[in-house]
Structure formats: C-alpha cells, structure tokens
Motif scaffolding. Structure first.
Motif, PDB file in Angstrom:
ATOM      1  N   ILE A   6       0.849  -1.194   0.000  1.00  0.00           N
ATOM      2  CA  ILE A   6       0.000   0.000   0.000  1.00  0.00           C
ATOM      3  C   ILE A   6       0.882   1.241   0.000  1.00  0.00           C
ATOM      4  CG2 ILE A   6      -1.755   1.298   1.294  1.00  0.00           C
ATOM      5  CD1 ILE A   6      -2.550  -1.394   2.614  1.00  0.00           C
ATOM      6  N   VAL A   7       0.517   2.224  -0.823  1.00  0.00           N
ATOM      7  CA  VAL A   7       1.150   3.540  -0.781  1.00  0.00           C
ATOM      8  C   VAL A   7       0.084   4.553  -0.383  1.00  0.00           C
ATOM      9  CG1 VAL A   7       2.175   5.406  -2.143  1.00  0.00           C
ATOM     10  CG2 VAL A   7       2.993   3.053  -2.425  1.00  0.00           C
ATOM     11  N   ILE A   8       0.392   5.364   0.613  1.00  0.00           N
ATOM     12  CA  ILE A   8      -0.482   6.454   1.061  1.00  0.00           C
ATOM     13  C   ILE A   8       0.158   7.765   0.642  1.00  0.00           C
ATOM     14  CG2 ILE A   8      -1.535   7.624   3.038  1.00  0.00           C
ATOM     15  CD1 ILE A   8      -1.463   4.965   4.537  1.00  0.00           C
ATOM     16  N   ILE A   9      -0.582   8.596  -0.053  1.00  0.00           N
ATOM     17  CA  ILE A   9      -0.092   9.913  -0.452  1.00  0.00           C
ATOM     18  C   ILE A   9      -0.526  10.924   0.612  1.00  0.00           C
ATOM     19  CG2 ILE A   9       0.009  11.658  -2.253  1.00  0.00           C
ATOM     20  CD1 ILE A   9       1.091   8.911  -3.074  1.00  0.00           C
ATOM     21  N   GLY A  10       0.429  11.445   1.365  1.00  0.00           N
ATOM     22  CA  GLY A  10       0.140  12.432   2.394  1.00  0.00           C
ATOM     23  C   GLY A  10       0.434  11.911   3.779  1.00  0.00           C
ATOM     24  N   GLY A  11       1.276  12.651   4.517  1.00  0.00           N
ATOM     25  CA  GLY A  11       1.676  12.227   5.847  1.00  0.00           C
ATOM     26  C   GLY A  11       1.105  13.074   6.960  1.00  0.00           C
ATOM     27  N   GLY A  12       0.016  13.803   6.679  1.00  0.00           N
ATOM     28  CA  GLY A  12      -0.663  14.553   7.732  1.00  0.00           C
ATOM     29  C   GLY A  12      -1.472  13.631   8.620  1.00  0.00           C
ATOM     30  N   MET A  13      -2.430  14.190   9.346  1.00  0.00           N
ATOM     31  CA  MET A  13      -3.196  13.382  10.282  1.00  0.00           C
ATOM     32  C   MET A  13      -3.934  12.253   9.575  1.00  0.00           C
ATOM     33  SD  MET A  13      -3.739  13.114  13.542  1.00  0.00           S
ATOM     34  CE  MET A  13      -3.592  14.738  14.334  1.00  0.00           C
ATOM     35  N   ALA A  14      -4.478  12.517   8.386  1.00  0.00           N
ATOM     36  CA  ALA A  14      -5.224  11.483   7.674  1.00  0.00           C
ATOM     37  C   ALA A  14      -4.322  10.307   7.320  1.00  0.00           C
ATOM     38  CB  ALA A  14      -5.867  12.073   6.416  1.00  0.00           C
ATOM     39  N   GLY A  15      -3.218  10.586   6.622  1.00  0.00           N
ATOM     40  CA  GLY A  15      -2.333   9.515   6.207  1.00  0.00           C
ATOM     41  C   GLY A  15      -1.690   8.789   7.367  1.00  0.00           C
ATOM     42  N   ALA A  16      -1.299   9.530   8.408  1.00  0.00           N
ATOM     43  CA  ALA A  16      -0.640   8.913   9.564  1.00  0.00           C
ATOM     44  C   ALA A  16      -1.598   8.008  10.330  1.00  0.00           C
ATOM     45  CB  ALA A  16      -0.083   9.992  10.482  1.00  0.00           C
ATOM     46  N   SER A  17      -2.837   8.451  10.543  1.00  0.00           N
ATOM     47  CA  SER A  17      -3.787   7.653  11.315  1.00  0.00           C
ATOM     48  C   SER A  17      -4.180   6.375  10.568  1.00  0.00           C
ATOM     49  CB  SER A  17      -5.030   8.476  11.660  1.00  0.00           C
ATOM     50  OG  SER A  17      -5.673   8.957  10.491  1.00  0.00           O
ATOM     51  N   LEU A  18      -4.454   6.498   9.276  1.00  0.00           N
ATOM     52  CA  LEU A  18      -4.818   5.310   8.508  1.00  0.00           C
ATOM     53  C   LEU A  18      -3.619   4.372   8.367  1.00  0.00           C
ATOM     54  CD1 LEU A  18      -6.852   3.698   6.940  1.00  0.00           C
ATOM     55  CD2 LEU A  18      -6.453   5.170   4.954  1.00  0.00           C
ATOM     56  N   GLY A  19      -2.444   4.934   8.121  1.00  0.00           N
ATOM     57  CA  GLY A  19      -1.241   4.117   8.013  1.00  0.00           C
ATOM     58  C   GLY A  19      -0.943   3.344   9.279  1.00  0.00           C
ATOM     59  N   ALA A  20      -1.214   3.938  10.437  1.00  0.00           N
ATOM     60  CA  ALA A  20      -0.949   3.263  11.715  1.00  0.00           C
ATOM     61  C   ALA A  20      -1.779   1.998  11.860  1.00  0.00           C
ATOM     62  CB  ALA A  20      -1.236   4.221  12.869  1.00  0.00           C
ATOM     63  N   HIS A  21      -2.991   1.979  11.294  1.00  0.00           N
ATOM     64  CA  HIS A  21      -3.834   0.776  11.348  1.00  0.00           C
ATOM     65  C   HIS A  21      -3.418  -0.237  10.296  1.00  0.00           C
ATOM     66  CE1 HIS A  21      -6.735   2.092  14.371  1.00  0.00           C
ATOM     67  NE2 HIS A  21      -6.715   3.295  13.803  1.00  0.00           N
ATOM     68  N   LEU A  22      -3.150   0.216   9.083  1.00  0.00           N
ATOM     69  CA  LEU A  22      -2.886  -0.713   7.983  1.00  0.00           C
ATOM     70  C   LEU A  22      -1.530  -1.382   8.097  1.00  0.00           C
ATOM     71  CD1 LEU A  22      -4.292   1.382   5.003  1.00  0.00           C
ATOM     72  CD2 LEU A  22      -5.424  -0.485   6.224  1.00  0.00           C
ATOM     73  N   ALA A  23      -0.564  -0.712   8.715  1.00  0.00           N
ATOM     74  CA  ALA A  23       0.789  -1.271   8.801  1.00  0.00           C
ATOM     75  C   ALA A  23       0.858  -2.497   9.699  1.00  0.00           C
ATOM     76  CB  ALA A  23       1.766  -0.203   9.301  1.00  0.00           C
ATOM     77  N   ALA A  24      -0.184  -2.753  10.461  1.00  0.00           N
ATOM     78  CA  ALA A  24      -0.185  -3.929  11.336  1.00  0.00           C
ATOM     79  C   ALA A  24      -0.154  -5.228  10.548  1.00  0.00           C
ATOM     80  CB  ALA A  24      -1.413  -3.902  12.243  1.00  0.00           C
ATOM     81  N   ASP A  25      -0.706  -5.235   9.326  1.00  0.00           N
ATOM     82  CA  ASP A  25      -0.737  -6.488   8.553  1.00  0.00           C
ATOM     83  C   ASP A  25      -0.460  -6.287   7.067  1.00  0.00           C
ATOM     84  OD1 ASP A  25      -3.093  -5.266   7.790  1.00  0.00           O
ATOM     85  OD2 ASP A  25      -4.389  -6.655   8.876  1.00  0.00           O
ATOM     86  N   ALA A  26       0.203  -5.182   6.730  1.00  0.00           N
ATOM     87  CA  ALA A  26       0.580  -4.931   5.333  1.00  0.00           C
ATOM     88  C   ALA A  26       1.846  -4.078   5.312  1.00  0.00           C
ATOM     89  CB  ALA A  26      -0.555  -4.225   4.592  1.00  0.00           C
ATOM     90  N   ARG A  27       2.541  -4.126   4.188  1.00  0.00           N
ATOM     91  CA  ARG A  27       3.707  -3.265   4.018  1.00  0.00           C
ATOM     92  C   ARG A  27       3.215  -1.934   3.450  1.00  0.00           C
ATOM     93  NH1 ARG A  27       7.997  -5.253   0.469  1.00  0.00           N
ATOM     94  NH2 ARG A  27       6.264  -5.848  -0.896  1.00  0.00           N
TER      95      ARG A  27
END
Length: 365
Positions: A6-27
C-alpha cells in the motif's frame, strides 16, 4: 521499500492515522512531499474537539472519536489528548432561527443547553443575548496525536519518505506503477490522503476528480491582557462570522470564519481577513487588543456536499479516497481511520452509528 502493498499519499493526520492501522498487517509506505509530515492543515489546526462542528454528517465521526481521544490505549500514548474547554455559541437579536436550528439538528445527539452568555463571558457586549452551551467541547493536543500515530506506524514496520512528490500513477497488470520525484514504486493499493491536493493526485493517476475544493481559513493570535481567564469557553458566533478560543493567559486565537477559494498551496493569511476578524471580535467583547502576535492560514478541503470522502473509487477499484475532511479532520481522525481500514480489509465497519455509504465516493459518480 520500493514494492509495498500500500502507498499512502500524504503524511498529515489522515495519512498517519490510517497508516498506523494498515501497517499492522501490510507493508505500507507513506509519501509526503514536504520535509516534515503535518506541515499544512494538521500543523495549522485551531485544535478542538466539538461534536456540532461540521454538521450532522460529521457529528457521528466526531462523537465516535471522543472516547479514544480521551483514553487511548496505554501502548499508544501515555494519557489522553483532550483537555476541558466548552463551547459557547452566541447570537444577537435576529439569530433566533440559527439558534433553534442548532438545537434541533443535534437534539438527542449532543447535550446543548440554553444559557445567559454574559454569565460565562465577562465583558461580552450587551446585545449578545442568545447563548447555547456545548459543555462537551475539548481542546486537542494535535501534535501529540499526530506523533503518536506516526510512532505506531513506524513500530509496525511502516516507512515514510519525506520530500517525495507523486508525479503520475497508472494501473497495469501488476497493480499500480507510481512515478515519484525520487523514482518508481509499485503497489497494489493507492490511498489518496493528500488533503488540498486530493483531486490533483487523482488526476495524476488517471482517476476522475471529485471536486474537492481547498478553502483558506485565516487565524490570528492576539495578546489581550484584560481577557478575564484562560479557561473561558471557545466562543462561536451563531452567524458564523467569527470564533475565538483562549490560548493561555492573556492570549487567544481568532478567526473570521473565512472560507476563501484557494488553489492547493502553502497558504498565507490575508490581511483583510485579519482586519475583519478583529472588527468582529471588537463587536463582541470589550477587551482591548494589545497586539497581533502572529497570524497564519490553512486550507480546509471540502467535497461538493461538505461531507468527507472515504472509500474505493467506483471506476478505479485500486484507488482509495481518504479526503475531504474539511476543518474537522483532526477531531474525527480516530473513527475515520478505523472506518477506512475496515473498508480496505473488507471487514464490518467498527461503529454501528456510522453509515459508510454516506462517505462513499460513489455518491459523486
């Protein structure tokens, strides 16, 4: 990590919060075009959690986020992100319909009480006779919340690349091929959490834009030595011409509640907006202003119907929208990230009070 899941475009609150959940079981790889995450909207928030803010479509997300913000898991953050504030909605003769609409819109959902505004804000000018107290409003420690999400993201194996801009993306037989300012990346899922740049990212990837519009909001920090207390409520005009919030003893943050059209950019404050804010503030209270200590602006990005956009694009299934959070992206971040991560994994959404269809990008196609 040149071949993440998965690639997330944007490291603000939106990208950081969603990334924190998805990184548990995906790269998961976050691409952030600035030299530090949260530079734009996240770093310029006036920082409050208010259940009525954003309207009836947003309130379920805000309310669902409240318990997490107050008492997060111990391994996420030591202590809560909220501190008491309250909101006082004020009005003058002629604002009765707005007051009644506020009460009706949130009846049975948010505790709102009719009050004498002068009893809560010493120095309020006498023509401000209408008052509605929203006692649940809290201040948010935005920097701590954002840092906690990034910390969990990295601990789970996520990677963030700063100073890296998406140039173009296209779908081929193996998923997404993404061209960036730092080279080519392949992934199976592309998430657009780019805030004011959300439509631009979509277009660069061959996805039809939704019409997400950045709107400038100007804020000034005033030194007001005669302000009675730093514990006064956030004061909001029922006519949406201003609001102000104490920020320590003798200081406050003030905005004229402006929404000026803007292209995606590093937003700068408008002098006229600052002057209008001060004029409206002086109409409301008799506290002399000693100085304008600083001023800034941020971009609040809205879809055409002003509700957020969470979900897979109906025409390009490997493209996920996580955008259009307006000015309420901080206060709704916990619930929004849980909802979006459930949609991405094909799981049942976590809150019965949230209807995923209300936020789906399919409503614009």
């Amino acid at each position: 990590m040149n071949n993440p899941d998965i690639v997330i475009i944007g490291g603000g609150m939106a990208g950081a919060s969603l990334g924190a959940h998805l990184a548990a079981d995906a790269r998961v790889l976050i691409l952030e075009m600035e030299d530090r995450p949260g530079y734009h909207a996240t770093g310029r928030s006036v920082a409050f959690w208010e259940e009525t803010y954003g309207g009836a479509e947003v309130q379920p997300l805000t309310t669902a986020s409240g318990s997490f913000l107050a008492t997060p898991d111990a391994d996420f953050h030591d202590g809560g992100f909220l501190s008491p504030r309250r909101t006082l909605h004020i009005g003058r003769a002629g604002d009765e319909a707005r007051r009644d609409a506020l009460l009706a819109q949130f009846a049975g959902k948010v505790d709102l009480q009719l009050v004498d505004p002068a009893a809560l804000v010493p120095g309020l000018r006498p023509d401000w006779t209408l008052g509605v107290l929203e006692a649940s409003c809290q201040d948010i420690d935005v920097a701590a919340l954002h840092a906690a999400y990034l910390r969990r993201f990295r601990r789970s194996g996520g990677e963030i690349r700063l100073g890296t801009m998406l140039v173009a993306g296209r779908v081929d037989g193996h998923g997404w091929r993404i061209e960036t300012s730092e080279g080519t990346i392949r992934c199976r899922l592309l998430i657009d959490a780019a805030g004011a740049w959300a439509d631009a990212v979509a277009v660069a990837c061959g996805v039809a834009p939704i019409g997400i519009q950045p709107l400038r909001r100007t804020v000034a920090q005033l030194r007001v030595p005669t302000m009675p207390s730093a514990d006064l409520p956030l004061v909001m005009d029922l006519s949406e011409r201003f609001y102000f919030k104490p920020e320590g003893q003798g200081r406050l943050w003030l905005t004229p509640h402006d929404e000026s059209w803007s292209p995606p950019c590093d937003a700068a404050p408008e002098e006229l907006a600052v002057a209008e804010a001060i004029a409206r503030f002086e109409e409301a209270v008799d506290w002399p202003i000693a100085a304008v200590e600083r001023k800034w602006a941020g971009l609040r990005s809205f879809a055409p119907d002003r509700a957020p956009v969470y979900g897979f694009d109906p025409d390009v299934p490997g493209f996920f929208w996580f955008a259009g959070q307006g000015g309420f992206g901080i206060q709704t971040a916990p619930a929004a990230a849980l909802l979006a991560s459930a949609l991405i994994r094909g799981e049942t959404p976590p809150f019965a009070s949230l209807d995923p269809g209300a936020y789906s990008p399919a409503r614009f196609r």
